[in-house]
Design a protein around this motif. Structure first.
Motif, PDB file in Angstrom:
ATOM      1  N   VAL A 127       0.827  -1.208   0.000  1.00  0.00           N
ATOM      2  CA  VAL A 127       0.000   0.000   0.000  1.00  0.00           C
ATOM      3  C   VAL A 127       0.857   1.251   0.000  1.00  0.00           C
ATOM      4  CG1 VAL A 127      -1.686   1.328   1.334  1.00  0.00           C
ATOM      5  CG2 VAL A 127      -1.979  -1.143   1.062  1.00  0.00           C
ATOM      6  N   VAL A 128       1.817   1.322   0.904  1.00  0.00           N
ATOM      7  CA  VAL A 128       2.632   2.532   1.015  1.00  0.00           C
ATOM      8  C   VAL A 128       3.408   2.791  -0.266  1.00  0.00           C
ATOM      9  CG1 VAL A 128       4.601   3.567   2.212  1.00  0.00           C
ATOM     10  CG2 VAL A 128       2.794   2.447   3.525  1.00  0.00           C
ATOM     11  N   SER A 129       4.055   1.769  -0.815  1.00  0.00           N
ATOM     12  CA  SER A 129       4.869   1.975  -2.010  1.00  0.00           C
ATOM     13  C   SER A 129       4.021   2.357  -3.210  1.00  0.00           C
ATOM     14  CB  SER A 129       5.697   0.720  -2.316  1.00  0.00           C
ATOM     15  OG  SER A 129       4.868  -0.385  -2.622  1.00  0.00           O
ATOM     16  N   ASN A 130       2.832   1.780  -3.339  1.00  0.00           N
ATOM     17  CA  ASN A 130       1.992   2.103  -4.485  1.00  0.00           C
ATOM     18  C   ASN A 130       1.344   3.469  -4.367  1.00  0.00           C
ATOM     19  OD1 ASN A 130       1.677  -0.176  -6.611  1.00  0.00           O
ATOM     20  ND2 ASN A 130       1.800  -1.238  -4.657  1.00  0.00           N
ATOM     21  N   LEU A 131       0.934   3.855  -3.173  1.00  0.00           N
ATOM     22  CA  LEU A 131       0.388   5.200  -3.020  1.00  0.00           C
ATOM     23  C   LEU A 131       1.476   6.256  -3.192  1.00  0.00           C
ATOM     24  CD1 LEU A 131      -2.327   4.831  -0.238  1.00  0.00           C
ATOM     25  CD2 LEU A 131      -2.521   4.642  -2.722  1.00  0.00           C
ATOM     26  N   ASP A 132       2.683   5.936  -2.770  1.00  0.00           N
ATOM     27  CA  ASP A 132       3.802   6.843  -3.054  1.00  0.00           C
ATOM     28  C   ASP A 132       4.027   6.957  -4.564  1.00  0.00           C
ATOM     29  OD1 ASP A 132       4.221   7.320  -0.388  1.00  0.00           O
ATOM     30  OD2 ASP A 132       6.045   6.108  -0.225  1.00  0.00           O
ATOM     31  N   ASP A 200     -22.110   9.291  -7.767  1.00  0.00           N
ATOM     32  CA  ASP A 200     -23.039   9.918  -6.817  1.00  0.00           C
ATOM     33  C   ASP A 200     -22.304  10.421  -5.579  1.00  0.00           C
ATOM     34  OD1 ASP A 200     -25.123   9.372  -8.528  1.00  0.00           O
ATOM     35  OD2 ASP A 200     -25.803   7.586  -7.426  1.00  0.00           O
ATOM     36  N   ALA A 201     -21.401   9.591  -5.060  1.00  0.00           N
ATOM     37  CA  ALA A 201     -20.719   9.940  -3.811  1.00  0.00           C
ATOM     38  C   ALA A 201     -19.786  11.133  -3.975  1.00  0.00           C
ATOM     39  CB  ALA A 201     -19.937   8.743  -3.284  1.00  0.00           C
ATOM     40  N   THR A 202     -19.283  11.333  -5.195  1.00  0.00           N
ATOM     41  CA  THR A 202     -18.342  12.434  -5.434  1.00  0.00           C
ATOM     42  C   THR A 202     -18.992  13.578  -6.201  1.00  0.00           C
ATOM     43  OG1 THR A 202     -17.554  11.408  -7.493  1.00  0.00           O
ATOM     44  CG2 THR A 202     -16.377  10.841  -5.449  1.00  0.00           C
ATOM     45  N   GLU A 203     -20.324  13.550  -6.314  1.00  0.00           N
ATOM     46  CA  GLU A 203     -21.080  14.591  -7.030  1.00  0.00           C
ATOM     47  C   GLU A 203     -20.572  14.766  -8.458  1.00  0.00           C
ATOM     48  OE1 GLU A 203     -20.857  18.032  -4.504  1.00  0.00           O
ATOM     49  OE2 GLU A 203     -22.355  17.234  -3.107  1.00  0.00           O
ATOM     50  N   GLY A 204     -20.241  13.631  -9.076  1.00  0.00           N
ATOM     51  CA  GLY A 204     -19.841  13.622 -10.466  1.00  0.00           C
ATOM     52  C   GLY A 204     -18.369  13.872 -10.718  1.00  0.00           C
ATOM     53  N   ARG A 205     -17.613  14.199  -9.683  1.00  0.00           N
ATOM     54  CA  ARG A 205     -16.201  14.554  -9.875  1.00  0.00           C
ATOM     55  C   ARG A 205     -15.326  13.347 -10.139  1.00  0.00           C
ATOM     56  NH1 ARG A 205     -11.713  14.597  -6.641  1.00  0.00           N
ATOM     57  NH2 ARG A 205     -10.116  16.166  -7.155  1.00  0.00           N
ATOM     58  N   GLY A 206     -15.579  12.214  -9.472  1.00  0.00           N
ATOM     59  CA  GLY A 206     -14.687  11.066  -9.498  1.00  0.00           C
ATOM     60  C   GLY A 206     -13.659  11.152  -8.386  1.00  0.00           C
ATOM     61  N   VAL A 207     -12.803  10.152  -8.300  1.00  0.00           N
ATOM     62  CA  VAL A 207     -11.826  10.073  -7.213  1.00  0.00           C
ATOM     63  C   VAL A 207     -10.429  10.395  -7.731  1.00  0.00           C
ATOM     64  CG1 VAL A 207     -13.110   8.452  -5.779  1.00  0.00           C
ATOM     65  CG2 VAL A 207     -11.599   7.580  -7.570  1.00  0.00           C
ATOM     66  N   ASP A 208      -9.585  10.855  -6.820  1.00  0.00           N
ATOM     67  CA  ASP A 208      -8.216  11.228  -7.183  1.00  0.00           C
ATOM     68  C   ASP A 208      -7.343  10.002  -7.444  1.00  0.00           C
ATOM     69  OD1 ASP A 208      -8.510  14.117  -6.805  1.00  0.00           O
ATOM     70  OD2 ASP A 208      -8.724  13.627  -4.680  1.00  0.00           O
ATOM     71  N   VAL A 209      -7.538   8.948  -6.648  1.00  0.00           N
ATOM     72  CA  VAL A 209      -6.674   7.769  -6.725  1.00  0.00           C
ATOM     73  C   VAL A 209      -7.539   6.521  -6.649  1.00  0.00           C
ATOM     74  CG1 VAL A 209      -4.863   6.436  -5.544  1.00  0.00           C
ATOM     75  CG2 VAL A 209      -4.666   8.932  -5.735  1.00  0.00           C
ATOM     76  N   LEU A 226     -12.311   7.953 -12.413  1.00  0.00           N
ATOM     77  CA  LEU A 226     -11.250   8.876 -12.037  1.00  0.00           C
ATOM     78  C   LEU A 226     -11.692  10.330 -12.202  1.00  0.00           C
ATOM     79  CD1 LEU A 226      -8.092   7.259 -13.693  1.00  0.00           C
ATOM     80  CD2 LEU A 226      -8.528   7.485 -11.229  1.00  0.00           C
ATOM     81  N   ALA A 227     -11.211  11.173 -11.316  1.00  0.00           N
ATOM     82  CA  ALA A 227     -11.363  12.610 -11.466  1.00  0.00           C
ATOM     83  C   ALA A 227     -10.323  13.138 -12.453  1.00  0.00           C
ATOM     84  CB  ALA A 227     -11.180  13.289 -10.102  1.00  0.00           C
ATOM     85  N   ARG A 228     -10.431  14.404 -12.795  1.00  0.00           N
ATOM     86  CA  ARG A 228      -9.382  15.021 -13.608  1.00  0.00           C
ATOM     87  C   ARG A 228      -8.063  14.961 -12.847  1.00  0.00           C
ATOM     88  NH1 ARG A 228      -6.719  19.776 -14.312  1.00  0.00           N
ATOM     89  NH2 ARG A 228      -6.072  20.188 -16.475  1.00  0.00           N
ATOM     90  N   LEU A 229      -7.011  14.595 -13.550  1.00  0.00           N
ATOM     91  CA  LEU A 229      -5.677  14.380 -12.964  1.00  0.00           C
ATOM     92  C   LEU A 229      -5.650  13.178 -12.023  1.00  0.00           C
ATOM     93  CD1 LEU A 229      -4.575  18.056 -12.200  1.00  0.00           C
ATOM     94  CD2 LEU A 229      -4.076  16.693 -14.230  1.00  0.00           C
ATOM     95  N   GLY A 230      -6.644  12.295 -12.151  1.00  0.00           N
ATOM     96  CA  GLY A 230      -6.693  11.107 -11.308  1.00  0.00           C
ATOM     97  C   GLY A 230      -5.627  10.095 -11.681  1.00  0.00           C
ATOM     98  N   ARG A 231      -5.327   9.203 -10.724  1.00  0.00           N
ATOM     99  CA  ARG A 231      -4.285   8.190 -10.923  1.00  0.00           C
ATOM    100  C   ARG A 231      -4.814   6.823 -10.515  1.00  0.00           C
ATOM    101  NH1 ARG A 231      -3.933  12.561  -7.796  1.00  0.00           N
ATOM    102  NH2 ARG A 231      -2.434  11.788  -6.254  1.00  0.00           N
ATOM    103  N   LEU A 232      -4.716   5.890 -11.445  1.00  0.00           N
ATOM    104  CA  LEU A 232      -5.089   4.494 -11.206  1.00  0.00           C
ATOM    105  C   LEU A 232      -3.825   3.664 -11.081  1.00  0.00           C
ATOM    106  CD1 LEU A 232      -6.828   1.866 -11.292  1.00  0.00           C
ATOM    107  CD2 LEU A 232      -6.838   2.112 -13.797  1.00  0.00           C
ATOM    108  N   VAL A 233      -3.688   2.926  -9.992  1.00  0.00           N
ATOM    109  CA  VAL A 233      -2.554   2.020  -9.836  1.00  0.00           C
ATOM    110  C   VAL A 233      -3.089   0.605  -9.687  1.00  0.00           C
ATOM    111  CG1 VAL A 233      -2.385   2.499  -7.332  1.00  0.00           C
ATOM    112  CG2 VAL A 233      -0.450   1.475  -8.557  1.00  0.00           C
ATOM    113  N   THR A 256      -3.721   9.174 -15.249  1.00  0.00           N
ATOM    114  CA  THR A 256      -2.579   8.267 -15.317  1.00  0.00           C
ATOM    115  C   THR A 256      -3.002   6.861 -14.935  1.00  0.00           C
ATOM    116  OG1 THR A 256      -1.059  10.045 -14.708  1.00  0.00           O
ATOM    117  CG2 THR A 256      -0.257   7.794 -14.430  1.00  0.00           C
ATOM    118  N   VAL A 257      -2.527   5.868 -15.680  1.00  0.00           N
ATOM    119  CA  VAL A 257      -2.712   4.461 -15.339  1.00  0.00           C
ATOM    120  C   VAL A 257      -1.332   3.832 -15.195  1.00  0.00           C
ATOM    121  CG1 VAL A 257      -3.597   2.212 -16.073  1.00  0.00           C
ATOM    122  CG2 VAL A 257      -4.909   4.291 -16.555  1.00  0.00           C
ATOM    123  N   THR A 258      -1.100   3.161 -14.085  1.00  0.00           N
ATOM    124  CA  THR A 258       0.184   2.503 -13.876  1.00  0.00           C
ATOM    125  C   THR A 258      -0.050   1.170 -13.172  1.00  0.00           C
ATOM    126  OG1 THR A 258       2.436   2.811 -13.005  1.00  0.00           O
ATOM    127  CG2 THR A 258       0.624   3.551 -11.612  1.00  0.00           C
TER     128      THR A 258
END
Length: 323
Positions: A127-132, A200-209, A226-233, A256-258
């Motif tokens: 978790v720590v290494s991937n969120l970093d 619905d939970a993000t009022e249409g924005r999406g999530v950062d990560v 994903l939100a704008r500038l969102g990152r999928l790992v 970003t997708v990684t």
């Protein structure tokens, strides 16, 4: 020493406890007398023949252990025979002894017994290494798939400790309740339209990560979430290895997708990750901000049952084998 070998690629029945030579610690290594070993989904993949160890590493399964230092290789400092420890491995954990680079070994968290500690390092380091890797910042929003697995349960609490808004997925009402108890702000049933739930939970924005253990099956819905500038790992491939990526959708969000693998990182990177876990995660455990996931424990003689437990859909938390 006793160790678990695989007679061939296959189901849990190919796991066999037998005698093999005890390893010797090389320069810069510790020999650990193993008390317990965590069982991870990567272990199942290796048993099935899909996830071989890096070149030069032990062919034995097992990516994390706890125990005591049994011997020191040349040039090792800061450790003494008998010291309690936990270690992040590239392989070899299903054995009474394992030799590992000293940088991949640290003391267990304060107040945690060694058997419990055996199931912490792999999830924490993952978790720590991937969120970093995706530059996760305090206060962002995050979607964590598989909220009641070992990684998911840890990730929910770790993200909340860093001020995140946490969304997660699970497959039953009981598991959704557990996610909320752990601190998730929103828990979504993955049998339903969880993409709509995220919207619905993000009022249409999406999530950062997004921290994803499914891979191909969730690639398209994850990008949609994903939100704008969102990152999928992507950290797991339970839903397959090949998916179709809509680059236009990604482009429109500057997203970003990684995908990363902890096991194949160089030793010096693993040492840095272990040091970061000890510095950042262990105090959160000691303070109670992160609680250890529920563990289902088996003696090493029942390693086949341990793999059956983890591979079943009803498992919650971590599976640990003891010596």
């Amino acid at each position: 020493m006793r160790a678990v070998i695989t007679t061939e690629a296959g189901g849990p029945e190919v796991l066999t406890l037998t005698d093999v030579p005890t390893p010797e610690p090389g320069p810069g290594q510790l020999l650990i007398a193993v008390m317990a070993a965590g069982v991870n989904r990567a272990d199942i993949l290796q048993r099935q023949g899909h996830y071989p160890p890096p070149p030069g590493e032990s062919d034995l399964i097992g990516l994390e252990v706890s125990g005591h230092v049994a011997a020191l290789g040349a040039d090792v400092q800061g450790w003494a025979v008998g010291d309690a420890c936990v270690a992040l491995l590239a392989g070899g954990g299903y054995a009474e002894y394992v030799a590992v680079n000293a940088g991949q070994v640290t003391r267990p968290p304060e107040g945690i017994d060694l058997v419990s500690a055996a199931g912490i390092m792999e999830v924490a380091a993952t978790v720590v290494s991937n969120l970093d890797a995706v530059r996760f910042r305090d206060g962002e929003s995050i979607l964590i798939h598989g909220g009641t697995g070992g990684i998911g349960m840890f990730a929910i609490q770790y993200a909340k400790a860093h001020g995140a808004t946490v969304l997660t997925t699970a497959g039953s009402a009981e598991k959704l309740d557990l996610c909320l108890t752990l601190g998730a702000d929103v828990a979504l049933n993955y049998h339903d339209d969880w993409v709509a739930g995220v919207k619905d939970a993000t009022e249409g924005r999406g999530v950062d990560v997004i921290l994803d253990n499914m891979g191909a099956k969730y690639l398209t819905p994850n990008v949609r979430s994903l939100a704008r500038l969102g990152r999928l790992v992507v950290i797991g491939l339970q839903g397959g290895t090949k998916g179709e990526l809509n680059l236009n959708a990604l482009l429109g969000k500057s997203a970003t997708v990684t995908a990363t693998s902890l096991r194949f990182r160089p030793a010096q990177e693993k040492a840095a990750i272990v040091a970061r876990v000890a510095t950042d995660v262990w105090p959160l455990i000691a303070s109670g901000q992160i609680t250890i996931a529920h563990q289902t424990r088996f003696p090493i003689e029942e390693i086949r049952a341990a793999h059956e437990q983890l591979g079943g859909g009803s498992n919650v938390g971590k599976v640990v084998v003891t010596f």
